[in-house]
Design an enzyme around this catalytic site. Structure first.
Site, PDB file in Angstrom:
ATOM      1  N   ARG A  48      33.768  -9.601   0.387  1.00  0.00           N
ATOM      2  CA  ARG A  48      34.461 -10.762   0.644  1.00  0.00           C
ATOM      3  C   ARG A  48      35.118 -11.413   2.061  1.00  0.00           C
ATOM      4  O   ARG A  48      35.272 -12.169   2.230  1.00  0.00           O
ATOM      5  CB  ARG A  48      35.915 -10.674  -0.313  1.00  0.00           C
ATOM      6  CG  ARG A  48      36.561 -11.972  -0.473  1.00  0.00           C
ATOM      7  CD  ARG A  48      37.686 -12.077  -1.376  1.00  0.00           C
ATOM      8  NE  ARG A  48      38.416 -10.805  -1.592  1.00  0.00           N
ATOM      9  CZ  ARG A  48      38.977 -10.137  -0.943  1.00  0.00           C
ATOM     10  NH1 ARG A  48      39.371 -10.617   0.045  1.00  0.00           N
ATOM     11  NH2 ARG A  48      39.626  -9.034  -1.357  1.00  0.00           N
ATOM     12  N   TYR A 104      35.829 -39.183   0.053  1.00  0.00           N
ATOM     13  CA  TYR A 104      35.300 -38.560  -1.059  1.00  0.00           C
ATOM     14  C   TYR A 104      36.319 -38.366  -2.210  1.00  0.00           C
ATOM     15  O   TYR A 104      37.449 -38.488  -1.989  1.00  0.00           O
ATOM     16  CB  TYR A 104      34.983 -37.085  -0.733  1.00  0.00           C
ATOM     17  CG  TYR A 104      34.440 -36.440  -1.839  1.00  0.00           C
ATOM     18  CD1 TYR A 104      33.259 -36.733  -2.240  1.00  0.00           C
ATOM     19  CD2 TYR A 104      35.051 -35.108  -2.408  1.00  0.00           C
ATOM     20  CE1 TYR A 104      32.626 -36.095  -3.596  1.00  0.00           C
ATOM     21  CE2 TYR A 104      34.498 -34.537  -3.379  1.00  0.00           C
ATOM     22  CZ  TYR A 104      33.311 -34.948  -4.051  1.00  0.00           C
ATOM     23  OH  TYR A 104      32.672 -34.447  -4.935  1.00  0.00           O
ATOM     24  N   ASP A 173      34.639 -35.003   8.174  1.00  0.00           N
ATOM     25  CA  ASP A 173      33.803 -34.535   7.222  1.00  0.00           C
ATOM     26  C   ASP A 173      32.242 -35.417   7.419  1.00  0.00           C
ATOM     27  O   ASP A 173      32.342 -36.309   7.441  1.00  0.00           O
ATOM     28  CB  ASP A 173      34.302 -35.071   5.946  1.00  0.00           C
ATOM     29  CG  ASP A 173      33.215 -34.844   4.391  1.00  0.00           C
ATOM     30  OD1 ASP A 173      32.150 -34.836   4.855  1.00  0.00           O
ATOM     31  OD2 ASP A 173      34.000 -34.671   3.416  1.00  0.00           O
ATOM     32  N   LYS A 198      24.856 -31.332   0.000  1.00  0.00           N
ATOM     33  CA  LYS A 198      24.028 -32.824  -0.208  1.00  0.00           C
ATOM     34  C   LYS A 198      22.798 -32.438   0.730  1.00  0.00           C
ATOM     35  O   LYS A 198      22.138 -31.673   0.792  1.00  0.00           O
ATOM     36  CB  LYS A 198      25.248 -33.601   0.306  1.00  0.00           C
ATOM     37  CG  LYS A 198      26.490 -33.795  -0.352  1.00  0.00           C
ATOM     38  CD  LYS A 198      26.330 -34.182  -1.744  1.00  0.00           C
ATOM     39  CE  LYS A 198      27.538 -33.678  -2.697  1.00  0.00           C
ATOM     40  NZ  LYS A 198      28.874 -34.431  -2.045  1.00  0.00           N
TER      41      LYS A 198
HETATM   42  C1  LIG Z   1      30.379 -33.904  -2.240  1.00  0.00           C
HETATM   43  C2  LIG Z   1      31.193 -34.035  -1.100  1.00  0.00           C
HETATM   44  C3  LIG Z   1      32.322 -33.251  -1.105  1.00  0.00           C
HETATM   45  C4  LIG Z   1      32.458 -32.274  -1.580  1.00  0.00           C
HETATM   46  O1  LIG Z   1      31.614 -31.110  -1.506  1.00  0.00           O
HETATM   47  P1  LIG Z   1      31.216 -30.108  -2.913  1.00  0.00           P
HETATM   48  O2  LIG Z   1      30.099 -29.208  -2.203  1.00  0.00           O
HETATM   49  O3  LIG Z   1      30.980 -30.821  -4.196  1.00  0.00           O
HETATM   50  O4  LIG Z   1      32.461 -29.395  -3.143  1.00  0.00           O
HETATM   51  C5  LIG Z   1      33.080 -33.566   0.084  1.00  0.00           C
HETATM   52  N1  LIG Z   1      33.010 -34.599   0.878  1.00  0.00           N
HETATM   53  C6  LIG Z   1      31.762 -35.542   0.751  1.00  0.00           C
HETATM   54  C7  LIG Z   1      31.908 -36.571   1.672  1.00  0.00           C
HETATM   55  C8  LIG Z   1      31.022 -35.271  -0.184  1.00  0.00           C
HETATM   56  O5  LIG Z   1      30.228 -36.112  -0.370  1.00  0.00           O
END
Ligand SMILES: *Cc1c(COP(=O)(O)O)cnc(C)c1O
Length: 390
Positions: A48, A104, A173, A198
């Site tokens: 961990r 998001y 982000d 993504k």
């Molecule tokens: C998909 C997404 C998230 C969340 O990510 P996960 O991997 O689904 O937890 C956060 N910010 C943005 C801009 C996203 O497109």
């Protein structure tokens, strides 16, 4: 490393020194614990805390986020694990956080949680740098640019300067752009955060996230948070992510070129309104985007007349999966309003451009638009949709 091209950097990122008879990228290390006698000092003690497969990927991401610099990256089990690690390791009861109100769709849930912990949350839209007005007394500014799903862009350098003047840290982000599209740390941010579910991993088959920092203090906080909550990625996902990074530049370049071609095509279609793509010279975000982005991303958003038209369009597409998420090699599109979380019109489509041949994709989109519009008013019992499903 800092002078090489993005493709060269992507294929070599994070590889260990060559070892005779060893593979270029060592396979996933599956271990809950490691042989460890005497004093429990690292690098590898318990699964961990640390794992050599994470180490390789973390180095790779660091090289992409800040070429030639000494930065610290921590990988997480998902993008949300990475986002909450930054927020919850940095803020305390009584602090103030500034979030975007068009980011998001899980951010409103984060807001609720922060509020429950006694953290004041202020929100403003991404566009027009509206978060600037909320920085006084803030501990942390959270930026999402381009924003998802509206694709607004803010001036990151400008917001960072104002936030630092106000004594606030800044997290960006960077999910939509990926580090080869935009490098938040170079724009002054303290944290570059992403969902690597993504475009970063790009195959729609794993969830993962990361946080990269230049300053060792916040980096250690984030790493400690991962250990405390145990939001750790599995070695297999981690290794797959690293393998996927080798094609990051190939995938993203292809996606961005086709996304621009799609945006240009949609701009000519009368039934399409509200078209957004930050790389389209006529887009309201273009002026700011070219100053801070190196590639404009794989997502194009637009509106069709209403929910029914949007649903007919999605059902008529043959090369594009009706699915959420974005950044994958297979194009996907969805009617974003179906989730209920975003302030978008009923006919709003978020389109994620994959690695298909552009002419095939554009032909499919054109045909689906024709079908969606031709049937407008003609069929109302849903049978058109059913027969069009592949
Ligand atoms: C998909 C997404 C998230 C969340 O990510 P996960 O991997 O689904 O937890 C956060 N910010 C943005 C801009 C996203 O497109």
């Amino acid at each position: 490393m800092s002078t090489m091209g993005d493709g060269t950097r992507a294929v070599r990122a994070g590889l260990p020194e060559p070892e005779q008879y060893g593979p270029a990228l060592p396979g996933p290390v599956f271990a809950a614990h490691f042989h460890l006698s005497g004093e429990p000092v690292g690098p590898y003690t318990y699964g961990r805390d640390t794992n050599p497969t994470w180490t390789h990927l973390e180095r790779a991401i660091g090289e992409l986020e800040a070429p030639g610099e000494d930065v610290s990256t921590t990988v997480f089990a998902s993008g949300m694990a990475a986002i909450t690690a930054v927020l919850l390791s940095q803020v305390r009861t009584g602090d103030t956080v500034v979030l975007p109100d068009d980011g998001y769709q899980a951010l409103p849930l984060v807001r609720e949680q922060l509020t429950a912990f006694g953290v004041e949350v202020r929100t403003a839209p991404t566009g027009g740098d509206a978060q600037l007005a909320l920085l006084e007394g803030a501990k942390l500014l959270w930026i999402e640019s381009p924003s998802n799903p509206g694709l607004d862009v803010c001036d990151i350098r400008r917001l960072v300067a104002a936030a630092h003047d106000a004594g606030a840290l800044v997290a960006v982000d960077n999910t939509l752009a990926t580090p080869i599209g935009q490098r938040p740390l170079e724009l002054g941010a303290d944290f570059s955060v992403a969902s690597d579910t993504k475009g970063m991993t790009g195959h729609g088959d794993i969830l993962l996230g990361h946080v990269t920092c230049r300053d060792p203090g916040p980096a250690a906080d984030v790493r400690r948070w991962r250990k405390v909550v145990g939001a750790i990625p599995g070695p297999m996902e981690t290794w797959l992510a690293h393998r996927s990074l080798a094609t990051l530049q190939l995938r993203v370049d292809r996606q961005c070129t086709t996304a621009l071609a799609l945006a240009e095509y949609l701009a000519e279609r009368a039934e399409v309104t509200g078209l957004r793509y930050p790389g389209l010279p006529t887009d309201p975000s273009y002026g700011v985007a070219v100053r801070q982005m190196r590639r404009f991303g794989s997502v194009v958003s637009f509106e069709l007349a209403d929910r029914e038209t949007a649903e007919r369009f999605l059902a008529a597409l043959r090369l594009v999966d009706d699915a959420t998420s974005f950044g994958g090699v297979r194009s996907t599109a969805e009617r974003r309003g179906r989730w209920g979380g975003d302030a978008v019109p009923e006919g709003f489509i978020r389109f994620s451009v994959g690695a298909e041949d552009p002419e095939d994709l554009l032909a499919d989109v054109g045909r689906a638009l024709d079908e969606a519009v031709q049937r407008a008013g003609g069929v109302s019992d849903g049978s058109a949709r059913a027969t069009l499903l592949p």
